[in-house]
Write an enzyme that holds these catalytic residues in place. Structure first.
Site, mmCIF file in Angstrom:
data_model
loop_
_atom_site.group_PDB
_atom_site.id
_atom_site.type_symbol
_atom_site.label_atom_id
_atom_site.label_comp_id
_atom_site.label_asym_id
_atom_site.label_seq_id
_atom_site.Cartn_x
_atom_site.Cartn_y
_atom_site.Cartn_z
ATOM 1 N N GLY A 1 0.901 -1.165 -0.118
ATOM 2 C CA GLY A 1 -0.061 -0.093 -0.079
ATOM 3 C C GLY A 1 0.943 1.129 -0.072
ATOM 4 O O GLY A 1 1.965 1.222 0.231
ATOM 5 N N ARG B 1 -0.107 -4.964 -4.655
ATOM 6 C CA ARG B 1 0.049 -5.980 -3.401
ATOM 7 C C ARG B 1 0.064 -7.251 -4.373
ATOM 8 O O ARG B 1 -0.412 -7.427 -5.409
ATOM 9 C CB ARG B 1 -1.119 -5.973 -2.719
ATOM 10 C CG ARG B 1 -1.559 -4.719 -1.857
ATOM 11 C CD ARG B 1 -2.305 -5.024 -0.960
ATOM 12 N NE ARG B 1 -2.906 -3.859 -0.005
ATOM 13 C CZ ARG B 1 -1.957 -3.606 1.075
ATOM 14 N NH1 ARG B 1 -0.963 -4.203 1.458
ATOM 15 N NH2 ARG B 1 -2.503 -2.496 1.741
ATOM 16 N N GLY C 1 6.781 -3.448 3.286
ATOM 17 C CA GLY C 1 6.426 -3.675 4.656
ATOM 18 C C GLY C 1 6.574 -5.293 4.653
ATOM 19 O O GLY C 1 7.662 -5.741 4.253
ATOM 20 N N ASN C 2 6.059 -5.866 5.640
ATOM 21 C CA ASN C 2 6.230 -7.361 6.068
ATOM 22 C C ASN C 2 6.232 -8.048 4.702
ATOM 23 O O ASN C 2 6.893 -9.082 4.467
ATOM 24 C CB ASN C 2 5.286 -7.767 7.187
ATOM 25 C CG ASN C 2 5.861 -7.261 8.678
ATOM 26 O OD1 ASN C 2 6.911 -7.328 9.029
ATOM 27 N ND2 ASN C 2 4.834 -6.860 9.213
ATOM 28 N N THR D 1 5.919 1.095 6.356
ATOM 29 C CA THR D 1 4.392 0.782 6.754
ATOM 30 C C THR D 1 3.984 1.947 7.734
ATOM 31 O O THR D 1 4.749 2.341 8.640
ATOM 32 C CB THR D 1 4.226 -0.692 7.474
ATOM 33 O OG1 THR D 1 2.881 -0.742 8.078
ATOM 34 C CG2 THR D 1 5.272 -0.906 8.408
ATOM 35 N N ASP E 1 1.804 1.450 9.775
ATOM 36 C CA ASP E 1 1.271 0.594 11.095
ATOM 37 C C ASP E 1 2.038 0.700 11.900
ATOM 38 O O ASP E 1 1.866 0.274 13.124
ATOM 39 C CB ASP E 1 0.604 -0.564 10.552
ATOM 40 C CG ASP E 1 -0.785 -0.482 9.835
ATOM 41 O OD1 ASP E 1 -1.336 0.462 9.816
ATOM 42 O OD2 ASP E 1 -1.206 -1.430 9.026
ATOM 43 N N MET F 1 -6.191 3.746 10.444
ATOM 44 C CA MET F 1 -5.707 2.506 9.881
ATOM 45 C C MET F 1 -5.036 1.648 11.341
ATOM 46 O O MET F 1 -4.694 2.456 12.087
ATOM 47 C CB MET F 1 -4.610 2.623 8.963
ATOM 48 C CG MET F 1 -5.243 2.940 7.461
ATOM 49 S SD MET F 1 -4.116 3.079 6.072
ATOM 50 C CE MET F 1 -5.375 3.059 4.717
ATOM 51 N N TYR G 1 -7.507 6.473 3.973
ATOM 52 C CA TYR G 1 -6.680 6.660 2.900
ATOM 53 C C TYR G 1 -6.233 8.121 2.554
ATOM 54 O O TYR G 1 -5.178 8.258 1.914
ATOM 55 C CB TYR G 1 -7.511 6.467 1.615
ATOM 56 C CG TYR G 1 -7.724 4.850 1.491
ATOM 57 C CD1 TYR G 1 -6.822 3.903 1.111
ATOM 58 C CD2 TYR G 1 -9.137 4.255 1.912
ATOM 59 C CE1 TYR G 1 -7.014 2.762 1.063
ATOM 60 C CE2 TYR G 1 -9.095 2.928 1.771
ATOM 61 C CZ TYR G 1 -8.096 1.986 1.573
ATOM 62 O OH TYR G 1 -8.285 0.627 1.464
ATOM 63 N N MET G 2 -6.580 9.107 3.182
ATOM 64 C CA MET G 2 -6.137 10.324 3.367
ATOM 65 C C MET G 2 -4.936 10.226 4.217
ATOM 66 O O MET G 2 -3.766 10.940 3.912
ATOM 67 C CB MET G 2 -7.028 11.381 3.934
ATOM 68 C CG MET G 2 -8.482 11.772 3.222
ATOM 69 S SD MET G 2 -9.437 12.528 4.182
ATOM 70 C CE MET G 2 -8.661 14.183 4.309
#
Length: 600
Positions: free
Chosen positions: A240, A307, A332-333, A361, A363, A406, A512-513
């Protein structure tokens, strides 16, 4: 005396000198114990120790290397204790005075050690990279790579332009966590920060010395294993979107060009771009410093992203066809798992392609790292949404601002944004239980907040409450489970269960912003340093590694330890405890648990 001669001491001066020497002896005996444990070979004799010479006179045995400064007992004057006569500084003037001598009894106990014992102690105490964090090298393979001097080294073409680097040695290492974690603590709470790689052999044979976990320090090496002008490098962004992708791409290109690389390409739309290259929009694009000059001013990635991807064998075939020396994977992962698979197959084919990851990421869910790039920017953007929700809530009687953020498996964005905003009353993340009903549930807590303040702000991470809604059993292209929208479900429950209060619920979803914006200053700096160190790693012959910030320092880490699982907020940890204290959020419990607590 003005002529620097020493007058014969009288009884008073002898008593004063004896008192001072006693003070110095106490201080130095404590310092000696510490220095002998930490630096057993740093010096042979104690500072300013007195030893007799052949004439029977005392000899001052100090060196400039072991000198130190201390406050004199006389009016706080600064006295430097070290080699030669001492300089006593007073009001900007300097007078030469005889050195203060310490008795031979202060000579450190470690003098009794033999040279071999001191060397052995020094070697055993010298930190080195822990076995589980040793980084793979292309030079380990059967196909050896020739050594070259870095262009930034003295005599190199870049050094002459003032771009000389401070080089890092391969045995330089960084302690991954400055805290010691006891085995029992990690057994009871294995997800606690620092317990991911707790070593059972972390103590020595006596069990009284903790060695910790050490990783290779990142940075430029004086010896490199690729001729820069012959290198072909590729960059790919996967997964993403995230703030900072263009910043990293830009810095990779700039640093590669500084080394002398002039053949750099960008692979379009993630891993699938290696096999789907037909057409102008799919073909890899040439990257130069002119092309990437201003891309950091825009969000997203100029290379696009996706992805999932194609078969690993097909990707490696494409890498071989493109004749790549370096491949930089930003992701990311899941993307790092793909990079690892690609690296293993490249090495199995005896290819000399260095695969280097840059962890991305929002996150912040990659193990071991202090943070991933884009996370702090995402928190900044999330705070804006929370404050909008707070304004909506305060503008209506019993108003509720419900903000969805998120956080598929990890609630770091929700946790940090809730704490930073100062507006949140309830924060729900995937790592905690979120029972809605009962006195110990979420709805009762919101009712109490409304009765007290007549408004409330709730932050919900993506992955919260999935145990209530149940798993769909579906996955996306990256293999991540598809989540149900718990925040919308919670909105309906608030309106139904708190109907007597007539709550005015405003639902805000900025997910998403949060990820599409440009970086803040902190992430922009972080991205630049990550890009530089990724290039240094490739030229050093490292492969199957990633670069990141650990314990405040930049390190190289092998990929496998990072992707063993997702990093999560520790619900029993200090950060979550700080948030609950700041927003007055209780530990949510089921009805039965709440009743048990009340009876007690």
């Amino acid at each position: 005396h003005p002529d620097n001669s020493v007058a014969a001491p009288n009884n008073a001066s002898r008593a004063c000198l004896a008192f001072l020497l006693g003070c110095f002896e106490t201080v130095r005996s404590q310092e000696t114990a510490i220095r002998c444990r930490m630096f057993p070979s740093s010096a042979v004799v104690a500072r300013n120790a007195v030893t007799p010479n052949a004439a029977g006179r005392v000899r001052h045995t100090s060196s400039a290397r072991t000198g130190f400064s201390t406050k004199s007992l006389f009016r706080g004057h600064l006295v430097h204790i070290g080699a030669g006569p001492e300089r006593v500084k007073r009001s900007g003037r300097s007078n030469t005075t005889p050195a203060i001598r310490t008795p031979t009894s202060v000579v450190r106990a470690c003098l009794d050690d033999t040279p071999s014992e001191r060397t052995s102690a020094r070697t055993s105490r010298r930190p080195k990279v822990s076995p589980e964090f040793v980084c793979p090298r292309l030079t380990d393979a059967a196909k050896k790579l020739p050594k070259h001097n870095s262009p930034f080294a003295p005599g190199g073409e870049k050094h002459g332009y003032g771009l000389g680097q401070k080089f890092v040695e391969d045995d330089d290492c960084v302690l991954l966590n400055a805290l010691r974690y006891e085995p029992l603590e990690c057994e009871l709470n294995p997800n606690s920060e620092g317990c991911d790689f707790f070593a059972e052999d972390g103590a020595d044979e006596d069990g009284d010395e903790w060695r910790g976990q050490w990783a290779m320090r990142a940075g430029p090496r004086e010896t490199i294993f690729f001729e820069p002008h012959a290198v072909k490098a590729a960059i790919v962004t996967c997964g993403g979107l995230c703030p900072g992708l263009n910043d990293v791409i830009r810095q990779l290109v700039i640093t590669l060009e500084e080394y002398g690389v002039d053949n750099i390409v960008g692979v379009k739309y993630g891993f699938r771009g290696f096999v789907e290259q037909e057409g102008k929009d799919r073909a890899p694009i040439a990257l130069t410093s002119q092309v990437v000059d201003t891309i950091h001013l825009n969000g997203g990635s100029i290379l696009g992203s996706s992805r999932g991807g194609s078969d690993v064998g097909d990707i490696v075939d494409s890498i071989e066809t493109m004749d790549l020396d370096f491949l930089f994977v930003i992701g990311g992962n899941g993307s790092h798992a793909g990079a690892l698979a690609i690296d293993l197959m490249c090495r199995a084919r005896n290819m000399k392609t260095a695969i280097v990851g840059i962890p991305k990421t929002i996150d912040n869910d990659i193990l071991l790292l202090d943070r991933t790039f884009g996370f702090q920017t995402a928190v900044d953007e999330a705070i804006k949404a929370i404050r909008c929700g707070a304004i909506e809530a305060r503008s209506a009687k019993n108003g509720i601002g419900l903000v969805r953020l998120m956080g598929r498996q990890s609630g770091f964005i929700a946790t940090h944004a809730a704490l930073a905003s100062g507006e949140v009353d309830c924060c729900l993340i995937p790592e905690i239980n979120t029972p809605l009903a009962g006195k110990g549930g979420v709805l009762s807590h919101i009712r109490r907040v409304l009765n007290k303040k007549e408004h409330a702000v709730i932050v919900v991470a993506d992955g919260a409450g999935q145990d209530i809604l149940g798993a769909l059993g579906e996955t996306d292209a990256s293999g991540n489970p598809v989540l149900q929208n718990f925040a919308k479900f919670l909105k309906l429950e608030l309106q139904k269960e708190l109907a007597d209060l007539e709550p005015d619920v405003k639902y805000i979803d900025p997910t998403y912003m949060v990820r599409a914006r440009t970086t803040n200053a902190s992430d922009a700096i972080y991205c630049s340093i990550l890009g530089q160190n990724a290039v240094h790693a490739a030229f050093a012959g490292l492969t199957g590694v990633t670069v990141g910030l650990c314990n405040g320092h930049y390190v190289y880490l092998p990929i496998p330890p990072l992707i063993k699982r997702a990093r999560e907020v520790d619900p029993n940890g200090r950060m979550w405890e700080r948030l609950r204290l700041a927003i007055n959020q209780p530990v949510y419990r089921e009805d039965t648990a709440a009743a048990t607590v009340e009876v007690r």
